[in-house]
Enzyme design. Sequence first.
Site, mmCIF file in Angstrom:
data_model
loop_
_atom_site.group_PDB
_atom_site.id
_atom_site.type_symbol
_atom_site.label_atom_id
_atom_site.label_comp_id
_atom_site.label_asym_id
_atom_site.label_seq_id
_atom_site.Cartn_x
_atom_site.Cartn_y
_atom_site.Cartn_z
ATOM 1 N N THR A 4 -7.757 -40.488 3.299
ATOM 2 C CA THR A 4 -6.783 -39.468 3.677
ATOM 3 C C THR A 4 -7.477 -38.116 3.819
ATOM 4 O OG1 THR A 4 -6.218 -39.340 1.322
ATOM 5 C CG2 THR A 4 -4.690 -40.521 2.755
ATOM 6 N N LYS A 32 -18.496 -45.669 -0.610
ATOM 7 C CA LYS A 32 -18.280 -44.494 0.245
ATOM 8 C C LYS A 32 -19.599 -43.949 0.790
ATOM 9 C CE LYS A 32 -14.096 -43.126 -2.339
ATOM 10 N NZ LYS A 32 -12.981 -43.146 -1.361
ATOM 11 N N LYS A 69 -7.167 -34.833 6.591
ATOM 12 C CA LYS A 69 -7.103 -33.399 6.283
ATOM 13 C C LYS A 69 -8.131 -32.642 7.124
ATOM 14 C CE LYS A 69 -5.542 -34.804 1.807
ATOM 15 N NZ LYS A 69 -5.964 -35.281 0.474
ATOM 16 N N LYS A 119 -15.089 -36.379 -1.818
ATOM 17 C CA LYS A 119 -14.258 -37.528 -2.182
ATOM 18 C C LYS A 119 -14.827 -38.073 -3.482
ATOM 19 C CE LYS A 119 -15.501 -39.390 1.815
ATOM 20 N NZ LYS A 119 -14.497 -40.097 2.592
ATOM 21 N N ARG A 120 -14.128 -39.024 -4.151
ATOM 22 C CA ARG A 120 -14.704 -39.643 -5.327
ATOM 23 C C ARG A 120 -16.083 -40.211 -4.999
ATOM 24 N NH1 ARG A 120 -11.402 -40.196 -9.912
ATOM 25 N NH2 ARG A 120 -13.262 -41.149 -10.785
ATOM 26 N N HIS A 136 -3.744 -50.762 -2.116
ATOM 27 C CA HIS A 136 -4.630 -49.665 -1.694
ATOM 28 C C HIS A 136 -6.105 -50.034 -1.705
ATOM 29 C CE1 HIS A 136 -1.501 -46.450 -1.815
ATOM 30 N NE2 HIS A 136 -0.966 -47.267 -2.708
HETATM 31 C C1 26Q Z 1 -6.795 -49.372 -12.443
HETATM 32 C C2 26Q Z 1 -6.804 -49.954 -13.704
HETATM 33 C C3 26Q Z 1 -7.217 -49.245 -14.813
HETATM 34 C C4 26Q Z 1 -7.623 -47.931 -14.663
HETATM 35 C C5 26Q Z 1 -7.610 -47.348 -13.407
HETATM 36 C C6 26Q Z 1 -7.215 -48.070 -12.297
HETATM 37 C C7 26Q Z 1 -7.203 -47.441 -10.971
HETATM 38 C C8 26Q Z 1 -6.811 -46.126 -10.826
HETATM 39 C C9 26Q Z 1 -6.793 -45.518 -9.584
HETATM 40 C C10 26Q Z 1 -7.562 -48.136 -9.824
HETATM 41 C C11 26Q Z 1 -7.547 -47.526 -8.597
HETATM 42 C C12 26Q Z 1 -7.158 -46.207 -8.449
HETATM 43 C C13 26Q Z 1 -7.123 -45.484 -7.183
HETATM 44 C C14 26Q Z 1 -7.316 -46.014 -6.003
HETATM 45 C C15 26Q Z 1 -7.308 -45.207 -4.790
HETATM 46 O O1 26Q Z 1 -7.244 -43.991 -4.825
HETATM 47 N N1 26Q Z 1 -7.365 -45.851 -3.621
HETATM 48 C C16 26Q Z 1 -7.347 -45.123 -2.372
HETATM 49 O O2 26Q Z 1 -5.997 -45.028 -1.937
HETATM 50 C C17 26Q Z 1 -5.893 -44.183 -0.812
HETATM 51 C C18 26Q Z 1 -4.424 -44.037 -0.485
HETATM 52 O O3 26Q Z 1 -3.920 -45.213 0.066
HETATM 53 C C19 26Q Z 1 -6.682 -44.741 0.348
HETATM 54 O O4 26Q Z 1 -6.630 -43.834 1.406
HETATM 55 C C20 26Q Z 1 -8.138 -44.991 -0.059
HETATM 56 O O5 26Q Z 1 -8.823 -45.644 0.981
HETATM 57 C C21 26Q Z 1 -8.190 -45.821 -1.322
HETATM 58 O O6 26Q Z 1 -9.521 -45.935 -1.773
#
Ligand code: 26Q
Length: 835
Positions: free
Chosen positions: A675, A573, A679, A567-568, A376
């Site tokens: 995503t 971004k 929406k 978004k985050r 991702h």
């Molecule tokens: C990893 C290690 C330790 C703690 C947290 C994490 C961690 C947690 C969540 C790393 C990444 C995430 C989330 C990533 C994320 O949301 N990525 C998004 O995924 C979406 C679905 O595929 C995409 O549409 C977005 O582009 C992408 O940023």
Amino acid sequence: MPHKPLARSKPTSRLPDLPPLSFKKADLALDIRRHFNCTLGRNKFHKSAYYSYAALALTVRDRLMERWKNTQYAYKDTDCKQAYYLSLEFLMGRTLGNALLNLGVEEPVEGALHDLGIALEELIDNEVDAGLGNGGLGRLAACFVDSCATLQLPVMGYGLRYEYGMFRQHIENGYQIEEPDHWLRNGNVWEIERPELTVRVRFGGHTEYYEDHDRSRHVRWVDTRDVLAVPYDIPVPGYRNGTVNTLRLWKAAATDEFDLNEFNAGDYAGSVAAKNSAEHISMVLYPNDASENGKELRLRQQYLLASASLQDIIRKWVARHGEDFSTFAEKNCFQLNDTHPSIAVAELMRLLMDEHDLPWDEAWNITSRTMAYTNHTLLPEALERWSVRLFRQLLPRVLEIIFEINARFLAEVASRWPGDLDRIARMSLIEEGDEQQVRMAYLAIVGSFSVNGVAELHSNLLQQGLFRDFHELWPHKFNNKTNGITPRRWLAWCNPDLAALITATIGDRWITDLSELGKLAPYADDPDFRERWRQVKRANKERLVAHKKAELALEVDPDALFDVQVKRIHEYKRQLLNVLHVIHLYDRIKRGDTANWTNRCVLFGGKAAPGYVMAKRIIKLINNVATVVNGDPACDKLLKVAFLPNYRVSAMEIISAGADLSEQISTAGKEASGTGNMKFMMNGALTIGTLDGANIEIRQEVGADNFFLFGLTAEEVEAARAHYDPGAIIEGNEDLKRVMHLLEAGHFNQFEPGIFDAIVQSVKSPWDPWLTAADFQSYVQAQRRAAEAYRDQDGWTRMSILNTAASGKFSTDRTIGEYNRDIWKLEPVPAPSVE
Ligand code: 26Q
């Protein structure tokens, strides 16, 4: 009367299944009251609406139960292949509304509530979001399980039951304040605890080698500190098809003997403390959505999920097939949601070898035919690495297996490219250096038969960049699965008026076949239809303003252009680029450049990771700019700015329906897919965006004329870095120069000097990874085109209709269909009818 004995079958402790429950309004009303009085023990004097919500939820849950049971019987009876979606995050949001929609019982339920003198909407707002995810990746998992159930695919979600989900965000003096999200405080009516399915997960200890009676070598993992994993099941209903799938979330618990040992040693308090440390594992969701930080607790979470889920599946297998694993790979498939659960590769090897006596080659054959990995992100800082030292301490047996996988893998690389030592170092699962690290993405690739990205561009960049060596070795493993969203929640549920208009125009097949929305396109030229479309959007904007009244604390004109970025908060971004544009508009107003002006309301929302200083400072900047703009009478109706606190799934349900313009402005090549962009599009917003992630496919589908494009391409971004000179760009652009001047002069932080210095510096830095200054001019021009287009309401509405009409591709039904066709290869299982 002579005594007549009752006819009885053989006594048993098990109860027979219940006959189907009624959906009649009167029966529903009775059940709601029964749950309120009996199950929940409340009475008419109870004030809080929460228990009325809970009574309704239980009534709906009762109706899901029988479908759930029947679906699970059907999976068992057909002995079908099953897939498992392993994810550290499931961002489910609220469940009640979605359950009503998918069961198709909104009407009788509203009738029942009406007779009880209650409005459904009031009750719905009493449910807290299940915020068990950060953002895109977690919400994608939630949309996926909805589509799997709707397509009647035997897919189960496995995750963690965090006691605390994504933190709640407050804004104080413009700064983000985090508050713990104790979402289970009032209980969770949607979960069923299944203590009988508890499994044991090991941590720590060391390994021992021993010889069997037949002199074969085996490994024992001993002196471990074990933790229990207790499953909680949540029903996942398909859309009006009788199927109810399962989301199984694990809660960590202490073992009994753990307590006993310590207790016998006389340390009662110590034993309770130890219990605590076990239960900490599933206590809290890590709130970082990009960079990992190598925390031991996070690795424990990942292993708990992987080990408990695999043990659960293997136990089911053994109950049916005994120790014969010869067809296991034909009947099971694991989809890894990013690298977070990728330790499952090594854990499946361990379980098959150490617990079920399979030789390496057989275990590897099964593992590498059942695991599939989804990536991702392209951000290098987000690639998970775990120190070998930590691994050895926490999971010594798993580390041994990873080393063995690596040795065999590197032998394969060496035979394919003899003497290419650089390549071996590059591809090794172990990164050498001061501290050895396990590269989790490489473990996932080596252990999987499928590796996919989440949009065309992203998948291509993975193959040419990050995973180039692996693509060269195994091109057949790589594929793309462009993300989607579920049209049930993100159109039918969140935008009932638009849904009704669409259904009145083209019928309701779009709900399960979103390509049907294409039939709306001809109506874009129908003035009557356009007028009705415009009225719906207008009402949704009013609903948005009403809902956010307290948070907005300002007058907003629903006729203004609603320009939204939620978004985050992350530098890539580029919320900052949006702020620079807002400041530019403010500057235009202040210098009287307002001919042919379009009134605009700019809305921001999103959480910053608590440790991400720059992201938090960007929130502060947004709020300070909002204060100055909204407080300036010159801006009055022309420009409003607001930061919506505590952005979450249930907020997006209101926001997406009421947006005109969707901001998708990441530096090209950085947003894997996005995503939120989908929406907004589905709900008739137009996009202003870069050629990044799924924006490219959105523009392809809707046509360049109906999309406000700007900025460098991913290729141009990489080429520009070498000679990037933001100083010269600022000098050469009068608008940007003035914006930077306002910022540097402290115009937005008169009472807090210096707080935005780091932000200013980031824009001016030749090493700014996000090239904010490079895209400024092009962005401002695109914003001008959008503003002008909005002045022609008829033309805008036409484009709005065309956006919804072209959004059919972005249904997770399509995405899941592709996962199933190319990766899982499951047969749909029709649900037996309840009646
Ligand atoms: C990893 C290690 C330790 C703690 C947290 C994490 C961690 C947690 C969540 C790393 C990444 C995430 C989330 C990533 C994320 O949301 N990525 C998004 O995924 C979406 C679905 O595929 C995409 O549409 C977005 O582009 C992408 O940023």
